[in-house]
Design an enzyme around this catalytic site. Structure first.
Site, mmCIF file in Angstrom:
data_model
loop_
_atom_site.group_PDB
_atom_site.id
_atom_site.type_symbol
_atom_site.label_atom_id
_atom_site.label_comp_id
_atom_site.label_asym_id
_atom_site.label_seq_id
_atom_site.Cartn_x
_atom_site.Cartn_y
_atom_site.Cartn_z
ATOM 1 N N GLU A 55 31.965 58.838 -5.596
ATOM 2 C CA GLU A 55 31.335 60.074 -5.121
ATOM 3 C C GLU A 55 32.255 61.280 -5.314
ATOM 4 O O GLU A 55 32.635 61.979 -4.384
ATOM 5 C CB GLU A 55 30.907 59.917 -3.660
ATOM 6 C CG GLU A 55 29.819 58.878 -3.499
ATOM 7 C CD GLU A 55 29.288 58.724 -2.086
ATOM 8 O OE1 GLU A 55 28.123 58.298 -1.942
ATOM 9 O OE2 GLU A 55 30.038 59.026 -1.135
ATOM 10 N N GLU A 60 24.818 52.491 -5.120
ATOM 11 C CA GLU A 60 24.708 52.495 -3.660
ATOM 12 C C GLU A 60 23.292 52.900 -3.281
ATOM 13 O O GLU A 60 22.779 53.906 -3.767
ATOM 14 C CB GLU A 60 25.691 53.474 -3.004
ATOM 15 C CG GLU A 60 27.128 53.022 -2.981
ATOM 16 C CD GLU A 60 28.009 53.933 -2.138
ATOM 17 O OE1 GLU A 60 27.495 54.521 -1.153
ATOM 18 O OE2 GLU A 60 29.199 54.064 -2.473
#
Length: 476
Positions: free
Chosen positions: A178, A372
């Site tokens: 991320e 995810e």
């Protein structure tokens, strides 16, 4: 809705949320190890301590779910579900305890050798995140993390060590988890910015240095093994205009560019996009970017694009003054009245995943992976020990169905690893009660419990999904 025959079905975890053994066999302390537990009901995020004091406070990552000592048991359960892939991260401080050593810690390298060997025993492909919110604490304290260009060199040394050691055991790599969190208010988790208050210029400078570290790792990795597939990973914050008012639409476009497209454009296209150059000019943000830096970015582009997806949000021009903001762990936008909301304030939007996959693929046209996706919820144990997590099955089934539709749209989607395939500690609060897994772990928010593992209803549901290659995705 036909998934490719070689589709990578699996699950994902992060070292700091599952491994434990935080100071075992030469491991140093990471930034994550300095986080105390928080409390969702009290609205309390985790407390970051410069000095760890285990006599007074509970630090969830120090034990987590003890994957370090139980990895064989856990991987056997993953294999029983039929996993084709397992996304995991390596704890930087197991390999370089302070981050700036010349030589790696052999005990740390041996541990991941054993993990990869165990995965390959069952035919499970490892997808390895090199840095997942685990910068060595020493680099943050001593160098201001990635604000100092020396940290680029330390990261490259770390990544190169992994590439050389595991060149025959790992094919799929991700440089940073991320990475666009560096643009948000979570910079300390990636960049190591926690010593003081930082200017916008410093935040973007640190992010630029993270881009450079990623690019240099990609270049080094491809030299070591040209067959490596090295990707990026972003937190994708899917946004819709709250209304069709042109100002809402324009605001959505501007925020989408900066929060979603910016980091992807740099890592996939190898250059800063025009809109960020102009944004820097307007906001008087002066990032030191050399011609050599630009050459590294151009050469070190990634092979595939991965992202996390949990929810969507709406954007309005008057976002800062509105009272109808939605919750969630990433970014608060305006509530969408067409969507249901989870107990953690997340707006559940399966169709948004199809929309997002098409957005990403139409922009970059390289292979895509959802690494995810999942539903955090409180699970109830029945008297017979079973856990009927139908709510999780419904959530995942809806999203997998929309992935199938995206593939039918023409998106080159190559894999799916649901988040927290086994219960682990929350990154946001350090709680265990916010569970994602197919496998229940007997541990509570205070760190008590036997750590015993037991399959939930979703375990057997996902087993069937994988066995049928996504053809059997019925809900509860």
């Amino acid at each position: 809705m036909s998934f490719p025959k070689n589709f990578l079905w699996g699950g994902a975890t992060a070292a700091n949320q599952c491994e434990g053994a935080w100071a075992v066999n030469g491991k140093g302390d990471s930034i994550s190890d300095h986080n105390r537990a928080g409390n969702r009901e009290m609205g309390k995020r985790r407390t970051f301590d410069l000095v760890i004091d285990e006599t007074k406070y509970y630090y969830p990552s120090h034990t987590a779910i003890d994957f370090y000592h139980r990895y064989k048991e856990d991987i056997a359960l993953f294999a029983e579900m039929g996993f084709k892939a397992y996304r995991l991260s390596i704890a930087w401080t197991r390999i370089f305890p302070n981050g700036d050593e010349e030589q790696p810690n052999e005990e740390g390298l041996k541990f991941y050798d054993a993990v990869f060997d165990e995965l390959h025993k069952y035919g499970i492909e490892p997808i390895v995140t090199i840095s997942h919110f685990e910068l060595p604490f020493h680099l943050g304290k001593t160098y201001d993390g990635f604000l100092d260009k020396r940290t680029i060199e330390y990261y490259e040394r770390y990544a190169t060590t992994l590439f050389e050691r595991y060149k025959s055991k790992v094919k799929y790599w991700l440089t940073f988890n991320e990475i666009n969190f560096g643009v948000l208010e979570h910079g300390k988790q990636i960049n190591g910015l926690f010593n003081r208050t930082y200017t916008e210029t410093e935040k973007y400078q640190a992010l630029h240095n993270v881009f450079l570290a990623s690019a240099r790792a990609v270049i080094a990795g491809h030299k070591i093994n040209p067959d490596f597939q090295i990707g990026c990973m972003l937190a994708y914050i899917t946004m819709y205009p709250k209304t069709c008012h042109p100002l809402d639409v324009l605001k959505t476009q501007q925020m989408n560019d900066r929060l979603n497209y910016f980091c992807g454009d740099v890592q996939v296209k190898g250059a800063y996009p025009y809109y960020m150059k102009r944004y820097f000019e307007k906001e008087k943000i002066e990032v030191d970017i050399t011609e050599e830096d630009l050459a590294f970015l151009k050469e070190g582009v990634v092979d595939y694009y991965t992202f996390s997806y949990y929810m969507s949000t709406c954007i309005a021009d008057d976002l800062n003054t509105r009272s109808d903001k939605s919750g969630g762990n990433l970014f608060g936008g305006v509530a969408n009245e067409y969507l249901e909301t989870s107990e953690w304030g997340w707006q559940v939007d399966a169709v948004g995943l199809r929309y997002t996959l098409n957005q990403i693929y139409s922009r970059y046209e390289i292979p895509v992976m959802v690494v995810e996706n999942g539903l955090g919820a409180v699970d109830k144990i029945e008297p017979d020990g079973s856990i009927h997590d139908d709510y999780r099955i419904d959530y995942l089934a809806q999203h997998i169905q929309e992935m199938g539709k995206a593939i039918d749209d023409g998106v080159d989607l190559i894999g799916y690893t649901s988040w927290g395939c086994i219960d682990l500690i929350s990154a946001g609060t350090g709680e265990m009660s916010k569970r994602y897994g197919f496998i229940y772990v007997d541990r509570d928010d205070e760190g008590k419990g036997t750590l015993a593992r037991s399959p939930k209803k979703s375990f057997y549901w996902y087993q069937k999904v994988i066995a049928t290659n996504g053809e059997s995705v019925e809900m509860k």
